[in-house]
Design an enzyme around this catalytic site. Structure first.
Site, PDB file in Angstrom:
ATOM      1  N   LYS A  53      32.792  21.155  92.963  1.00 23.08           N
ATOM      2  CA  LYS A  53      32.322  19.783  93.219  1.00 23.08           C
ATOM      3  C   LYS A  53      33.108  19.150  94.378  1.00 23.08           C
ATOM      4  O   LYS A  53      32.538  18.518  95.264  1.00 23.08           O
ATOM      5  CB  LYS A  53      32.455  18.935  91.942  1.00 23.08           C
ATOM      6  CG  LYS A  53      31.468  19.346  90.857  1.00 23.08           C
ATOM      7  CD  LYS A  53      31.785  18.724  89.495  1.00 23.08           C
ATOM      8  CE  LYS A  53      30.906  19.348  88.423  1.00 23.08           C
ATOM      9  NZ  LYS A  53      31.213  18.876  87.066  1.00 23.08           N
ATOM     10  N   GLN A  97      35.794  15.663  83.741  1.00 22.71           N
ATOM     11  CA  GLN A  97      35.288  17.008  83.473  1.00 22.71           C
ATOM     12  C   GLN A  97      35.404  17.334  81.975  1.00 22.71           C
ATOM     13  O   GLN A  97      36.469  17.190  81.381  1.00 22.71           O
ATOM     14  CB  GLN A  97      36.066  18.038  84.320  1.00 22.71           C
ATOM     15  CG  GLN A  97      35.560  19.455  84.192  1.00 22.71           C
ATOM     16  CD  GLN A  97      34.137  19.651  84.753  1.00 22.71           C
ATOM     17  OE1 GLN A  97      33.788  19.091  85.786  1.00 22.71           O
ATOM     18  NE2 GLN A  97      33.319  20.421  84.047  1.00 22.71           N
ATOM     19  N   ASP A 120      27.915  11.014  86.380  1.00 24.40           N
ATOM     20  CA  ASP A 120      27.450  12.110  85.521  1.00 24.40           C
ATOM     21  C   ASP A 120      26.298  11.647  84.631  1.00 24.40           C
ATOM     22  O   ASP A 120      25.619  12.466  84.004  1.00 24.40           O
ATOM     23  CB  ASP A 120      28.600  12.608  84.620  1.00 24.40           C
ATOM     24  CG  ASP A 120      29.144  13.953  85.068  1.00 24.40           C
ATOM     25  OD1 ASP A 120      28.431  14.653  85.816  1.00 24.40           O
ATOM     26  OD2 ASP A 120      30.269  14.303  84.667  1.00 24.40           O
TER      27      ASP A 120
END
Ligand code: NAP
Length: 294
Positions: A53, A97, A120
């Site tokens: 990412k 994460q 997200d």
């Protein structure tokens, strides 16, 4: 004829578009999108995902910040970091994460993320907005699949879409998106999971089959009909005698037997995976432009 849904290619196209957009923003003296990522602990897979990412951010010209925290970080300490990012005007969007170490309550952390910065799309407010078909950050993997279907102009209206898996990050949002009154969408959706009786009866009726259960090569040719569109989300490392590393990545679909029956199919790797990263970048640009929350 089977056509490959080439996620790697489409992801590159999206990233090139973003690169040009960043050039324009620079020329006009605008703000460069800035994505932050929090990584707690040393989980190997998480390290790889976060590194990919960050690298993708650099490639398109975004700013990125990686906050590494030790495995021993307490819930309170992580909440403090989250609050800091919420109020830092420099950071447009950020991700925490997952999975987090067992002693940290994931839901509590996700709910602490400011919805405006939740690129997200996991915050309950953004999930609710998705369900109501309001502007929101769509979760990266389902959004990636939607963009893939869109760019290949796959006809979804009136089709029977069968989704296997009901996780909060893939299966469940995917079922909502395919059912909504939009393109891609307007499908009649069946959501299957581990308690579904006679799964094969459903998969055989699918015009579009989206598979996200995490069991390598689970879907075999006898489970699908001719002309089906296959979206294989699964990624599992399996041992391989033919690769240097000793393993290879397998999808949830037995590609060699299923592909000849499919009209369109995503490969693994090179299908859904690269689209997930592209979608996170698109969400970050939206955050920086305040497109969702004005
Ligand atoms: P997950 O949270 O483990 O969920 C798996 C789902 O599959 C559950 O809903 C489970 O049902 C269902 N399931 C398990 N066995 C089944 C069976 N025999 N028949 C029908 N349904 C069954 O997994 P996930 O996070 O959604 O991920 C799924 C896969 O996608 C994994 O391989 C993961 O690595 C991959 N993935 C890929 C990307 C990408 O970017 N390409 C992103 C995310 C995930 P229950 O709810 O009843 O347990």
């Amino acid at each position: 004829m089977t056509e490959i849904l080439d996620g790697k290619l489409i992801s590159q196209q999206i990233q090139e578009e973003l690169f040009l957009e960043i050039d324009r923003i620079k020329e006009q003296g605008g703000k460069i999108p800035h994505l932050a990522a929090i990584l707690v602990g040393n989980d190997g897979a998480s390290e790889t995902y976060v590194a990919a990412k960050v690298k993708a951010c650099e490639k398109v010209g975004f700013k990125s910040t990686l906050l590494r925290l030790p495995e021993t970080t307490t819930e309170q300490e992580l909440l403090a970091k989250v609050n800091k990012l919420n109020t830092n005007p420099e950071i447009d969007g950020y991700i925490v994460q997952l999975p987090l170490p067992k002693h940290i309550n994931e839901n509590k952390i996700i709910e602490a993320i400011a919805p405006q910065k939740d690129v997200d799309g996991f915050h309950p407010q953004n999930v609710g907005r998705m369900a109501l078909n309001l502007p929101t950050y769509l979760p990266a993997t389902p959004y990636g699949i939607i963009q893939l279907l869109e760019r290949y102009a796959i006809d979804t209206t009136g089709k029977h879409c069968v989704v296997i898996g009901r996780s909060h990050i893939v299966g469940s949002p995917m079922s909502i998106l395919m059912a909504r009154n939009a393109f891609p969408g307007n499908c009649t959706v069946t959501l299957c999971h581990s308690r579904t009786a006679n799964l094969k009866e459903f998969t055989q009726k699918a015009d579009i089959l989206i598979v996200a259960l995490g069991k390598p090569e689970f879907i075999t040719a006898d489970m699908v009909k001719e002309g089906v569109v296959i979206i294989d989300v699964g990624i599992t490392r399996i041992p391989s005698a033919t690769t240097k590393s000793g393993f290879k990545l397998a999808g949830d679909v037995h590609y060699d037997s299923v592909a000849p029956k499919a009209s369109f199919i995503t490969p693994v790797p090179g299908g859904v995976g690269p689209m997930t990263i592209a979608s996170l970048l698109v969400n970050t640009l939206k955050a920086s432009r305040k497109e969702i929350y004005k």
